[in-house]
Design an enzyme around this catalytic site. Structure first.
Site, PDB file in Angstrom:
ATOM      1  N   HIS A 130     -54.333  -6.971   6.904  1.00 36.44           N
ATOM      2  CA  HIS A 130     -53.349  -8.282   6.666  1.00 36.44           C
ATOM      3  C   HIS A 130     -53.525  -8.735   5.322  1.00 36.44           C
ATOM      4  O   HIS A 130     -54.601  -9.214   4.778  1.00 36.44           O
ATOM      5  CB  HIS A 130     -53.253  -9.188   7.736  1.00 36.44           C
ATOM      6  CG  HIS A 130     -54.336 -10.221   7.839  1.00 36.44           C
ATOM      7  ND1 HIS A 130     -54.310 -11.261   7.062  1.00 36.44           N
ATOM      8  CD2 HIS A 130     -55.334 -10.147   8.774  1.00 36.44           C
ATOM      9  CE1 HIS A 130     -55.445 -11.991   7.539  1.00 36.44           C
ATOM     10  NE2 HIS A 130     -56.182 -11.272   8.521  1.00 36.44           N
ATOM     11  N   ASP A 136     -61.165 -11.824   4.732  1.00 41.49           N
ATOM     12  CA  ASP A 136     -60.089 -11.869   5.830  1.00 41.49           C
ATOM     13  C   ASP A 136     -58.973 -12.025   5.041  1.00 41.49           C
ATOM     14  O   ASP A 136     -58.509 -13.198   4.962  1.00 41.49           O
ATOM     15  CB  ASP A 136     -60.509 -13.038   6.739  1.00 41.49           C
ATOM     16  CG  ASP A 136     -59.441 -13.205   7.856  1.00 41.49           C
ATOM     17  OD1 ASP A 136     -58.679 -12.372   8.082  1.00 41.49           O
ATOM     18  OD2 ASP A 136     -59.666 -14.499   8.449  1.00 41.49           O
ATOM     19  N   GLU A 181     -50.345 -12.885   9.404  1.00 43.15           N
ATOM     20  CA  GLU A 181     -51.287 -12.420  10.427  1.00 43.15           C
ATOM     21  C   GLU A 181     -51.665 -13.858  10.830  1.00 43.15           C
ATOM     22  O   GLU A 181     -51.845 -14.120  11.899  1.00 43.15           O
ATOM     23  CB  GLU A 181     -52.329 -11.461  10.152  1.00 43.15           C
ATOM     24  CG  GLU A 181     -53.010 -11.147  11.156  1.00 43.15           C
ATOM     25  CD  GLU A 181     -54.222 -12.139  11.705  1.00 43.15           C
ATOM     26  OE1 GLU A 181     -54.613 -12.113  12.651  1.00 43.15           O
ATOM     27  OE2 GLU A 181     -54.590 -12.874  10.988  1.00 43.15           O
ATOM     28  N   ASP A 240     -59.473  -5.869  10.685  1.00 40.51           N
ATOM     29  CA  ASP A 240     -59.750  -7.453  10.362  1.00 40.51           C
ATOM     30  C   ASP A 240     -60.808  -8.043  10.805  1.00 40.51           C
ATOM     31  O   ASP A 240     -60.984  -9.235  11.219  1.00 40.51           O
ATOM     32  CB  ASP A 240     -58.279  -7.945  11.145  1.00 40.51           C
ATOM     33  CG  ASP A 240     -58.152  -9.461  10.459  1.00 40.51           C
ATOM     34  OD1 ASP A 240     -58.624  -9.864   9.495  1.00 40.51           O
ATOM     35  OD2 ASP A 240     -57.387 -10.231  11.399  1.00 40.51           O
TER      36      ASP A 240
END
Lengths: 455, 455
Positions: A279, A291, A325, A353
């Site tokens: 994402h 992240d 996300e 992820d």
């Protein structure tokens, strides 16, 4: 596929017990060894050496955090589309998604009694605001939902502080997710939750929360471990504790964002698809390098590297950079709805992820037969010591076999959703190996003579 | 001294080669075994179990950071004097010291080009201010003083960013200490220095700097590693980098603070002194739990624990909580000057400022003979696995043998001088063991029949 015989067989014939894969299939997988070595060499010591890290760093340095609803996110999506075009990927386009937009605004938590101290905090995504003058209330500290129930009579009108121990993201994350609901049920006026992290002095970690329509929402924020522990000690000493919490948090009108797509078209069954994805959005603190910048860039790099090597698999490899996300998997959910008719052609979904530290292999949710195939594939990754395939529950794609990167991410939650999520967490050699794993697995899955079993 | 024969011998007779201590002295040291076991048991599993942590936590929770020149520091000094009285220590008093007071004021660093980004920063202690409107200048990033010299022609009018690698505090700390001087020499208008830490994404670490009277001082601050590394990458890509630095830093009039003193009076030679000490002030960020709350509290606990056990050593054990260490060792220096005539009676100085993690033993600067005695003493700490005595350069007390705690402080500089220096870094069992080491060594040194050799 280089140097492999095409083996036509029905995977329904596979019996997975102890992985008794047909010799023909095992031989077919083994025949990819030369190609996989080529891919690994390109990623770790050839034309793509350092590319994943350098491109990720350029991206992160340029856009920083990519909050849902920000210009930075939309600009970063344009950038990834252009980067995919620049590496000659095909069918490069964005697919619009309506996204909810939460804005933190100004926020603060100040300890008023037993002494004055600024409490480092981050409002939780989707939290409601406090009144403009803030909420000044006494504090009740609890270690668990159970303790909150036991002390429910004490919670009314108070700010409930959850000082839970970190067990795992799944277990401990319940406090961030549902703490505001449980605290409101017993009359709390706000809640502060120890960050979901095994170690986070002075560094709060944010994330989304849930509200329950039947219960009035209360403002919720996370605080650093040292302050949660300090409040616990003060309570144990019998101190009266008061905190003034101010949060301007609010929802803005929905906006339009995009899932970004780029393909390496299949040369025999282009309608069949192996997805590689991560994402592109991030929480608003930190740079979203870990992240999930890393997940996006190894997915981009998988398609770009295979393309640069002229490797044309049987099926299409579709790189997708999901949007929103961090707003609750909004981009992925929208994609599944819009592409519902295509899902039967989704042969396999690789979606990661969980960090891009040194890779150990992959984690999968793929049934017994599928697991056997993946284990056979991972044997080809011996040279980078990333041969493990382990079964886990993922739950994002109920009809499609899925895999995530399995990597040495023991410290992932030290940095997750905090200002510490920066390029300093990433390592160029680890990223090269992650790209090698991601490219190798995607290539074989997209190229195998048989469709991946969906059992 | 319990159960040991008094052995009268001249330590001048000791030959230190391979630690051939006289059997009598070895026997005398060995005879403390029962007493040391008593001390260790009290500290780790008896009346003082948990006391060091709990008292330190109460202190830290009450005062937080104890900046030089703050009311918090002076209140914390009063508190320690009262705590020492409460544990029946003697000659409890403060000794006034004139201290310089630096105030950070409001400060910020904003990346203006190639994009806008807040740079997390902390002004260095003693830095001068920028003009009110700030300093807006191009950036030159260098990895070392050598590179700065090579690129001196490029530095004029710029903000020099030092992006040095972390080697050690001693070596890397040179950039924080002297970066402003070196940058000013080549015409820089300000300097930003990567924090002196092996790992510090998003967390700047402050500390003092030096200026040179012959060179106009320029504003100086430290930044987190991720931003220093980002600026380096931007420069390597050929980006023009501009930063707007604003700092209100200033000196206030000197104030009066106090070194705090509490004693366990010697019962035979009370005029002879073994000092146990740490510094009570801290930098203004973080809570100063590790630096040096732990050092203060194991020193307090050493005196309090021995007193509570009724152990009266031959010489006086003097606990001192130094003030204004973070201003440049001001309290210690003043004490040495005022007590110059007493220094010959200072038999040994135990002063620790390196963390109170799991203890391994002690580090000392004590000459060969002294080292042999210390090694013999440390053999008595086997039960807590803290038996090491290693020779290091300390340099603070040229005329007096000194020791510091030797502890598993590999992560000390992760937290040092940053907001992360909180009680979360401390561990109650480790602190108990540190108190056991500190009490045991202090007791034997204060009680031995012979004065410690000053060779």
């Amino acid at each position: 596929m280089l140097g492999a015989n095409i083996i036509l067989l029905s995977l329904a014939a596979l019996v997975a017990a102890d992985c008794n894969l047909p010799e023909e299939l095992k031989n077919e997988i083994a025949s990819y060894a030369t190609t996989i070595d080529l891919i690994i060499t390109a990623a770790t010591n050839g034309s793509f050496k350092g590319v994943t890290y350098n491109e990720l760093a350029k991206f992160v340095d340029r856009f920083g955090g990519r909050k849902v609803g920000s210009k930075s996110l939309e600009d970063s999506i344009d950038y990834m589309l252009n980067l995919s075009l620049a590496y000659d990927l095909q069918n490069v386009h964005g697919e619009e998604v309506e996204i909810p937009v939460w804005e933190r605004g100004s926020e603060s938590a100040v300890l008023i009694e037993p002494r004055t101290k600024d409490i480092r905090m981050l409002g939780l995504i989707y939290s409601v605001a406090t009144p403009v003058e803030g909420i000044l209330a006494e504090v009740l500290v609890v270690k668990s939902f159970d303790e909150l129930k036991e002390r429910a009579a004490e919670a009314n009108g108070k700010i409930v502080v959850f000082n839970e121990d970190f067990i795992s993201y799944g277990e401990t994350g319940q406090y961030r997710g549902y703490g505001a609901i449980e605290a409101a049920k017993v009359g709390a006026v706000a809640t502060l939750i120890k960050s979901v992290s095994p170690f986070s002095p002075a560094n709060p970690h944010t994330g989304i929360l849930a509200y329950d329509d039947s219960i009035t929402p209360i403002p919720a924020a996370c605080i650093a471990s040292n302050d949660a522990n300090m409040l616990q000690r003060m309570q144990e000493r019998g101190d009266t504790i008061k905190i003034l919490l101010k949060m301007e948090a609010k929802m803005l009108p929905n906006q339009i964002s995009r899932n970004a797509v780029a393909e390496l078209k299949g040369n025999i069954n282009p309608e069949k698809v192996v997805i590689v994805s991560g994402h592109i959005d991030s929480v608003d603190v930190g740079d979203g390098a870990m992240d999930d910048g890393g997940g996006v860039f190894i997915s981009w790099a998988a398609a770009a590297l295979l393309n640069s090597l002229g490797l044309k698999p049987r099926r299409t490899i579709r790189a997708i950079y999901w949007t929103a996300e961090e707003a609750g998997g909004v981009g992925l959910t929208a994609y599944q709805q819009v592409h519902e008719d295509e899902i039967e052609n989704f042969n396999f979904v690789m979606d990661t992820d969980v960090g891009t530290f040194t890779p150990l292999g992959i984690e999968y949710e793929a049934g017994e037969n599928g697991g056997c195939i993946l284990q056979e594939i991972m044997k080809l990754l011996t040279s980078i010591n990333a041969t493990q395939a382990r079964s886990v529950e993922m739950g994002l794609w109920p009809e499609t076999p899925t895999a995530s990167l399995y990597n040495a991410n023991e410290q992932y939650f030290w940095y997750h959703h905090s200002p510490q999520d920066t390029m300093d967490i990433e390592d160029t050699n680890a990223l090269d190996k992650c790209t090698a794993v991601w490219s190798s697995v995607a290539y074989i899955l997209a190229d195998l003579s048989v469709d991946f079993p969906k059992d």
